[in-house]
Design an enzyme around this catalytic site. Structure first.
Site, PDB file in Angstrom:
ATOM      1  N   VAL A  91       0.882  -1.314   0.179  1.00  0.00           N
ATOM      2  CA  VAL A  91       0.041   0.078   0.043  1.00  0.00           C
ATOM      3  C   VAL A  91       0.815   1.233   0.055  1.00  0.00           C
ATOM      4  O   VAL A  91       0.538   2.465   0.134  1.00  0.00           O
ATOM      5  CB  VAL A  91      -0.969   0.024   1.286  1.00  0.00           C
ATOM      6  N   HIS A 107      -4.166  -4.335  -2.147  1.00  0.00           N
ATOM      7  CA  HIS A 107      -4.815  -4.053  -0.869  1.00  0.00           C
ATOM      8  C   HIS A 107      -4.879  -2.575  -0.809  1.00  0.00           C
ATOM      9  O   HIS A 107      -4.884  -2.213   0.574  1.00  0.00           O
ATOM     10  CB  HIS A 107      -3.737  -4.614   0.076  1.00  0.00           C
ATOM     11  N   CYS A 115     -14.832   6.959   3.697  1.00  0.00           N
ATOM     12  CA  CYS A 115     -15.943   6.774   4.635  1.00  0.00           C
ATOM     13  C   CYS A 115     -16.747   5.337   4.506  1.00  0.00           C
ATOM     14  O   CYS A 115     -16.870   4.921   3.396  1.00  0.00           O
ATOM     15  CB  CYS A 115     -17.050   8.015   4.536  1.00  0.00           C
ATOM     16  N   GLU A 204      14.287 -15.911   1.945  1.00  0.00           N
ATOM     17  CA  GLU A 204      13.673 -17.197   2.370  1.00  0.00           C
ATOM     18  C   GLU A 204      12.956 -18.097   1.544  1.00  0.00           C
ATOM     19  O   GLU A 204      12.058 -17.336   0.780  1.00  0.00           O
ATOM     20  CB  GLU A 204      12.948 -16.727   3.927  1.00  0.00           C
TER      21      GLU A 204
HETATM   22  C1  BJW Z   1      12.288 -10.045   1.087  1.00  0.00           C
HETATM   23  C2  BJW Z   1      13.348  -9.196   1.510  1.00  0.00           C
HETATM   24  C3  BJW Z   1      14.046  -8.594   0.607  1.00  0.00           C
HETATM   25  C4  BJW Z   1      12.395  -9.865   3.411  1.00  0.00           C
HETATM   26  N1  BJW Z   1      13.996  -8.837  -0.560  1.00  0.00           N
HETATM   27  N2  BJW Z   1      12.116 -10.250  -0.103  1.00  0.00           N
HETATM   28  C5  BJW Z   1      -8.276 -19.183   2.064  1.00  0.00           C
HETATM   29  C6  BJW Z   1      -8.521 -18.612   0.909  1.00  0.00           C
HETATM   30  C7  BJW Z   1      -9.130 -17.395   0.585  1.00  0.00           C
HETATM   31  C8  BJW Z   1      -9.089 -16.495   1.729  1.00  0.00           C
HETATM   32  C9  BJW Z   1      -8.660 -16.792   3.009  1.00  0.00           C
HETATM   33  C10 BJW Z   1      -8.371 -18.252   3.150  1.00  0.00           C
HETATM   34  N3  BJW Z   1      -8.094 -18.423   4.563  1.00  0.00           N
HETATM   35  C11 BJW Z   1      -8.225 -17.185   5.234  1.00  0.00           C
HETATM   36  C12 BJW Z   1      -8.687 -16.289   4.139  1.00  0.00           C
HETATM   37  C13 BJW Z   1      -8.713 -14.784   4.545  1.00  0.00           C
HETATM   38  C14 BJW Z   1      -7.763 -14.073   4.571  1.00  0.00           C
HETATM   39  C15 BJW Z   1      -6.290 -14.598   4.840  1.00  0.00           C
HETATM   40  O1  BJW Z   1      -5.833 -14.792   3.618  1.00  0.00           O
HETATM   41  N4  BJW Z   1      -5.808 -15.103   5.602  1.00  0.00           N
HETATM   42  C16 BJW Z   1      -4.464 -15.583   5.795  1.00  0.00           C
HETATM   43  C17 BJW Z   1      -3.702 -14.982   6.925  1.00  0.00           C
HETATM   44  C18 BJW Z   1      -4.643 -17.234   5.912  1.00  0.00           C
HETATM   45  N5  BJW Z   1      -7.951 -13.091   3.451  1.00  0.00           N
HETATM   46  C19 BJW Z   1      -8.544 -12.021   3.420  1.00  0.00           C
HETATM   47  O2  BJW Z   1      -9.138 -11.820   4.438  1.00  0.00           O
HETATM   48  C20 BJW Z   1      -8.748 -11.233   2.261  1.00  0.00           C
HETATM   49  N6  BJW Z   1     -10.041 -11.071   1.779  1.00  0.00           N
HETATM   50  C21 BJW Z   1     -10.655 -11.899   1.358  1.00  0.00           C
HETATM   51  O3  BJW Z   1     -10.278 -13.075   1.396  1.00  0.00           O
HETATM   52  O4  BJW Z   1     -12.018 -11.637   0.877  1.00  0.00           O
HETATM   53  C22 BJW Z   1     -12.922 -12.709   0.758  1.00  0.00           C
HETATM   54  C23 BJW Z   1     -13.365 -13.118   2.051  1.00  0.00           C
HETATM   55  C24 BJW Z   1     -14.082 -12.312   3.001  1.00  0.00           C
HETATM   56  C25 BJW Z   1     -14.341 -12.768   4.001  1.00  0.00           C
HETATM   57  C26 BJW Z   1     -14.106 -14.034   4.722  1.00  0.00           C
HETATM   58  C27 BJW Z   1     -13.307 -14.735   3.576  1.00  0.00           C
HETATM   59  C28 BJW Z   1     -12.948 -14.490   2.426  1.00  0.00           C
HETATM   60  C29 BJW Z   1      -8.156  -9.774   2.756  1.00  0.00           C
HETATM   61  C30 BJW Z   1      -6.513  -9.628   3.079  1.00  0.00           C
HETATM   62  C31 BJW Z   1      -6.190  -8.608   3.472  1.00  0.00           C
HETATM   63  C32 BJW Z   1      -4.727  -8.546   3.752  1.00  0.00           C
HETATM   64  N7  BJW Z   1      -4.450  -6.980   4.423  1.00  0.00           N
HETATM   65  C33 BJW Z   1      -3.059  -6.834   4.614  1.00  0.00           C
HETATM   66  C34 BJW Z   1      -3.103  -5.266   5.309  1.00  0.00           C
HETATM   67  C35 BJW Z   1      -3.130  -4.307   4.166  1.00  0.00           C
HETATM   68  C36 BJW Z   1      -3.204  -2.853   4.636  1.00  0.00           C
HETATM   69  C37 BJW Z   1      -1.820  -2.569   5.518  1.00  0.00           C
HETATM   70  O5  BJW Z   1      -0.751  -2.695   4.948  1.00  0.00           O
HETATM   71  O6  BJW Z   1      -1.754  -2.352   6.738  1.00  0.00           O
HETATM   72  O7  BJW Z   1      -2.209  -6.857   3.688  1.00  0.00           O
HETATM   73  S1  BJW Z   1      -2.212  -8.050   6.142  1.00  0.00           S
HETATM   74  C38 BJW Z   1      -0.690  -7.750   5.286  1.00  0.00           C
HETATM   75  O8  BJW Z   1      -0.373  -8.909   4.742  1.00  0.00           O
HETATM   76  C39 BJW Z   1      -0.700  -6.848   4.206  1.00  0.00           C
HETATM   77  C40 BJW Z   1       0.084  -7.572   2.998  1.00  0.00           C
HETATM   78  O9  BJW Z   1      -0.245  -6.967   1.898  1.00  0.00           O
HETATM   79  C41 BJW Z   1      -0.212  -9.027   3.335  1.00  0.00           C
HETATM   80  C42 BJW Z   1       0.671  -9.980   2.674  1.00  0.00           C
HETATM   81  O10 BJW Z   1       1.963  -9.797   3.524  1.00  0.00           O
HETATM   82  P1  BJW Z   1       3.414  -9.960   2.480  1.00  0.00           P
HETATM   83  O11 BJW Z   1       3.644  -8.707   1.431  1.00  0.00           O
HETATM   84  O12 BJW Z   1       3.386 -11.108   1.873  1.00  0.00           O
HETATM   85  O13 BJW Z   1       4.490  -9.566   3.673  1.00  0.00           O
HETATM   86  P2  BJW Z   1       5.020 -10.569   4.757  1.00  0.00           P
HETATM   87  O14 BJW Z   1       5.652  -9.691   5.899  1.00  0.00           O
HETATM   88  O15 BJW Z   1       4.470 -11.696   4.982  1.00  0.00           O
HETATM   89  O16 BJW Z   1       6.462 -11.199   4.052  1.00  0.00           O
HETATM   90  C43 BJW Z   1       7.468 -10.698   3.583  1.00  0.00           C
HETATM   91  C44 BJW Z   1       8.471 -11.446   2.690  1.00  0.00           C
HETATM   92  O17 BJW Z   1       9.389 -10.550   2.279  1.00  0.00           O
HETATM   93  C45 BJW Z   1       8.935 -12.673   3.407  1.00  0.00           C
HETATM   94  O18 BJW Z   1       8.878 -13.714   2.691  1.00  0.00           O
HETATM   95  C46 BJW Z   1      10.731 -12.102   3.595  1.00  0.00           C
HETATM   96  O19 BJW Z   1      11.304 -13.207   3.315  1.00  0.00           O
HETATM   97  C47 BJW Z   1      10.589 -11.300   2.493  1.00  0.00           C
HETATM   98  N8  BJW Z   1      11.801 -10.349   2.263  1.00  0.00           N
HETATM   99  N9  BJW Z   1      13.361  -8.978   3.042  1.00  0.00           N
HETATM  100  C48 BJW Z   1      13.153  -9.711  -1.012  1.00  0.00           C
HETATM  101  N10 BJW Z   1      15.076  -7.663   0.938  1.00  0.00           N
HETATM  102 ZN    ZN Z   2     -19.554   9.610   4.637  1.00  0.00          ZN
END
Ligand code: BJW
Ligand code: ZN
Length: 238
Positions: A91, A107, A115, A204
């Site tokens: 984001v 995201h 709102c 990783e």
């Molecule tokens: C390097 C490095 C370097 C380090 N070079 N690399 C099964 C199927 C479908 C959905 C689900 C499911 N089970 C559960 C769900 C629901 C849920 C979900 O997935 N949960 C899981 C935890 C299991 N998903 C949702 O709720 C999503 N919506 C949805 O599914 O809607 C339909 C629905 C609705 C209701 C019920 C069921 C379904 C929405 C997900 C929203 C995620 N939001 C966040 C916050 C965004 C705002 C903010 O930034 O604050 O998004 S959470 C956070 O995680 C953020 C990120 O975009 C997201 C992913 O994280 P990311 O980018 O992978 O970062 P990290 O920290 O995890 O990893 C970093 C990596 O970098 C590591 O691997 C390091 O090794 C590496 N790294 N240095 C290259 N130099």
């Molecule tokens: Zn409003």
């Protein structure tokens, strides 16, 4: 409008070398706050001050941050691979600041608020509260950061476009994501079943690493500037 041959899917790790903490793994965690505790609609209902505090702190951090060699390499690739699209879970806006023209923000963005009641939306670059007051909409409701929290739907067009794109590319480069959050984590799997070559770059291993055609272990800022000819090799393979 165009059929890209190459797409890049990114997560928090691409911004790590810009000084932006990731969410999970070593070096992750924002001031000890687990993302699951602040990035949900329920957290905002329970404690909007805490949630706004988290996002304002991240905006302050981002104003100090600059795109790194990884973001810049991806922006440079669009000169060689026409229509190259970046599909990001981030984001932070750093891809756009690096010069990438086609960026899908799965995201949402930290640089806007909206709102929950009337959907009124505005850009928001503020980094602190005015008079300690949380931002209110003209309709009276609290405004929230325009990001996607757990349990919320991703922007419909963004996720639809993202699946369309991974369906047609020859190469998908997946960088800096733990591949733990859905539906974003399903994109590389979808690309694989549609016949794309998937290259993963991460210091990783993740759940994708054993399935990818090529897993390159290392930091984005070091690996990506050297990767263009490798991508071209896969693009030109029949
Ligand atoms: C390097 C490095 C370097 C380090 N070079 N690399 C099964 C199927 C479908 C959905 C689900 C499911 N089970 C559960 C769900 C629901 C849920 C979900 O997935 N949960 C899981 C935890 C299991 N998903 C949702 O709720 C999503 N919506 C949805 O599914 O809607 C339909 C629905 C609705 C209701 C019920 C069921 C379904 C929405 C997900 C929203 C995620 N939001 C966040 C916050 C965004 C705002 C903010 O930034 O604050 O998004 S959470 C956070 O995680 C953020 C990120 O975009 C997201 C992913 O994280 P990311 O980018 O992978 O970062 P990290 O920290 O995890 O990893 C970093 C990596 O970098 C590591 O691997 C390091 O090794 C590496 N790294 N240095 C290259 N130099
Ligand atoms: Zn409003």
């Amino acid at each position: 409008d165009m059929n890209p041959l190459v797409a890049v899917a990114t997560g928090a790790g691409i911004s790590a070398e810009s000084g932006v903490p990731t969410f999970r793994g070593s070096g992750g965690l924002w001031n000890g706050r687990r993302v699951e505790d602040v990035a949900t609609p329920q957290a905002f209902v329970n404690d909007p001050e805490n949630v706004w505090g988290f996002y304002l702190e991240r905006r302050r951090n981002l104003l100090e941050a600059k795109p790194n060699a990884g973001h810049l390499a991806i922006a440079a690739w669009q000169e060689r691979f026409e229509g190259l699209t970046v599909i990001t879970q981030n984001v932070d806006g750093l891809h756009q600041r690096a010069g990438s023209k086609r960026v899908i923000e799965l995201h949402g963005t930290i640089w806007a608020r909206h709102c929950n009641r009337c959907q009124h939306r505005e850009d928001d670059f503020s980094t602190s509260l005015i008079n300690n007051c949380l931002p209110k909409c003209k309709c009276g409701e609290l405004m929230r950061p325009s990001v996607v929290w757990f349990g919320e739907e991703l922007p419909e067009k963004s996720i639809a476009d993202a699946f369309d794109i991974v369906n047609m590319v020859k190469v998908l480069v997946v960088v800096g994501t733990s591949n733990a959050v859905y539906p974003a984590a399903a994109l590389p799997i979808h690309a694989l079943s549609a016949g794309a070559t998937v290259i993963e770059v991460n210091p990783e291993r993740t759940s994708l690493s054993s399935k990818a055609h090529l897993f390159i272990q290392g930091a984005a800022g070091k690996i990506l500037p050297e990767l263009e000819s490798k991508i071209a090799e896969f693009v030109n393979r029949i």
